[in-house]
Scaffold this active site. Structure first.
Site, PDB file in Angstrom:
ATOM      1  N   GLY A  71       0.827  -1.198   0.000  1.00  0.00           N
ATOM      2  CA  GLY A  71       0.000   0.000   0.000  1.00  0.00           C
ATOM      3  C   GLY A  71       0.860   1.246   0.000  1.00  0.00           C
ATOM      4  N   ASN A  72       0.218   2.370  -0.168  1.00  0.00           N
ATOM      5  CA  ASN A  72       0.911   3.656  -0.232  1.00  0.00           C
ATOM      6  C   ASN A  72       1.553   3.990   1.110  1.00  0.00           C
ATOM      7  OD1 ASN A  72       1.768   6.172  -1.215  1.00  0.00           O
ATOM      8  ND2 ASN A  72      -0.201   6.605  -2.179  1.00  0.00           N
ATOM      9  N   ILE A  73       2.390   5.003   1.130  1.00  0.00           N
ATOM     10  CA  ILE A  73       2.935   5.521   2.380  1.00  0.00           C
ATOM     11  C   ILE A  73       1.763   5.994   3.239  1.00  0.00           C
ATOM     12  CG2 ILE A  73       4.413   7.292   3.413  1.00  0.00           C
ATOM     13  CD1 ILE A  73       5.942   7.387   0.743  1.00  0.00           C
ATOM     14  N   GLY A 124      -1.245   2.189   6.372  1.00  0.00           N
ATOM     15  CA  GLY A 124      -1.514   1.379   7.556  1.00  0.00           C
ATOM     16  C   GLY A 124      -0.878   0.004   7.522  1.00  0.00           C
ATOM     17  N   LYS A 125       0.187  -0.141   6.761  1.00  0.00           N
ATOM     18  CA  LYS A 125       0.841  -1.456   6.621  1.00  0.00           C
ATOM     19  C   LYS A 125       1.419  -1.943   7.946  1.00  0.00           C
ATOM     20  CE  LYS A 125       3.517   0.253   3.524  1.00  0.00           C
ATOM     21  NZ  LYS A 125       2.872   1.594   3.543  1.00  0.00           N
ATOM     22  N   THR A 155       0.554  -1.075  10.859  1.00  0.00           N
ATOM     23  CA  THR A 155      -0.550  -1.330  11.795  1.00  0.00           C
ATOM     24  C   THR A 155      -1.081  -2.745  11.620  1.00  0.00           C
ATOM     25  OG1 THR A 155      -1.184   1.011  11.745  1.00  0.00           O
ATOM     26  CG2 THR A 155      -2.823  -0.546  12.563  1.00  0.00           C
ATOM     27  N   GLU A 176       6.183  -6.462   5.490  1.00  0.00           N
ATOM     28  CA  GLU A 176       5.720  -5.120   5.143  1.00  0.00           C
ATOM     29  C   GLU A 176       6.422  -4.720   3.851  1.00  0.00           C
ATOM     30  OE1 GLU A 176       5.404  -0.543   6.883  1.00  0.00           O
ATOM     31  OE2 GLU A 176       6.485  -2.066   8.022  1.00  0.00           O
TER      32      GLU A 176
END
Length: 304
Positions: free
Chosen positions: A77-79, A82-83, A85, A156
């Site tokens: 996912g983007n910066i 919530g990766k 998390t 991640e």
């Protein structure tokens, strides 16, 4: 992993350090003199997908569960999507090895903060940074499980992300010279042919650039102070091109898409609802994909 990889990295850094690139290097122009992407990978012009759920390229029943290693899942996912998390949510679950993004490695390479250097002068340092990121992701993604009881390895981001998302965007935007792009691509091809970097599932935390921009500003990481909304929009487009296209040149790994624009409580609820899928339990327990999931994917497809 062989010692040749480490030696190759050191040689690449020596060759590229100190070289400054102009903004237009690595960028191709069309007949009208306008900048156009020089990427070797482009989305399929005839067929596109717009789905939230399991990728039709690899529905749940098609996920291959390995017998000689743990189930591997990468959180993408983007910066600010919530990766970390999600990774931390599963961190205490028995049998799961989690690997957060190696920020501290990037911040201290023999005293050099490559992450800060890259953000402060992207033309000067992006190639060195990309080489080191590819190396560190290779080390992590080929790590041995922490114990024989490990059933899942959760990362991640992945080395595939570095190749098909960040590297492609850097090349399209002219931050990465064509020669640098070619070297990185050749190195990735060697890795893919000689190392086991296979993933069994990608969890894509899909978010709008505007939402993650506010989150990035709020968390105030020092290196991210120069991250702009336009940069996040570009990253969003790169993730969409990589993970939401049905072109197999981009990705053949099954993708589970979650809505990362929601509140933290709502996002955690999505984790709970999809836990069996994220951890590969559906396949391991020989559960069949829920029919509603299949129908939702089919209904949300559209063709041009």
């Amino acid at each position: 992993m062989s010692k040749d990889v480490s030696k190759l990295l050191k040689n690449l850094i020596k060759l590229t350090r100190g070289r400054r690139k102009s903004k237009m290097e690595g960028v191709m122009l069309n007949a009208n003199g306008q900048k156009r992407p020089a990427s070797s990978l482009e989305p399929s012009p005839t067929k596109k997908t717009n789905f939230v759920g399991l990728s039709p390229l690899g529905e749940l029943t098609n996920i291959k569960t390995p017998t000689d290693r743990p189930f591997r899942v990468s959180v993408e996912g983007n910066i600010g999507a919530g990766k970390s998390t999600l990774i931390k949510y599963f961190q205490q679950t028995p049998g799961i090895d989690t690997y957060l993004e190696p920020l501290e490695w990037w911040r201290n390479v023999n005293g050099h903060n490559l992450l800060d250097l890259m953000y402060s002068d992207i033309y000067q340092w992006l190639n060195v940074f990309q080489n080191y990121v590819q190396y560190t992701r290779l080390v992590i993604q080929t790590s041995k499980p922490s114990s024989p009881s490990t059933t899942v390895q959760m990362f991640e981001r992945s080395i595939q992300n570095n190749r098909f998302c960040f590297m492609e965007q850097a090349y399209r935007d002219g931050f990465l010279h064509g020669a640098d792009y070619a070297v990185l691509d050749q190195w990735y091809r060697w890795i893919r042919a000689n190392e086991d970097i296979a993933l069994d599932l990608i969890v894509y935390l899909r978010s709008s650039p505007e939402t993650v921009y506010e989150r990035v500003k709020a968390r105030q990481r020092p290196e991210e102070k120069s991250v702009s909304l336009d940069y996040l929009k570009g990253l969003h487009e790169s993730h969409e091109r990589w993970l939401m296209s049905d072109d197999e040149r981009f990705n053949t790994i099954p993708v589970l898409v979650l809505d990362a624009d929601k509140t933290l409580e709502e996002i955690v609820q999505q984790y709970k609802q999809n836990e069996d899928k994220i951890l590969g339990y559906d396949k391991r327990k020989k559960f069949k994909a829920i029919e509603e999931d299949k129908n939702r994917v089919k209904k949300s497809l559209y063709f041009k």
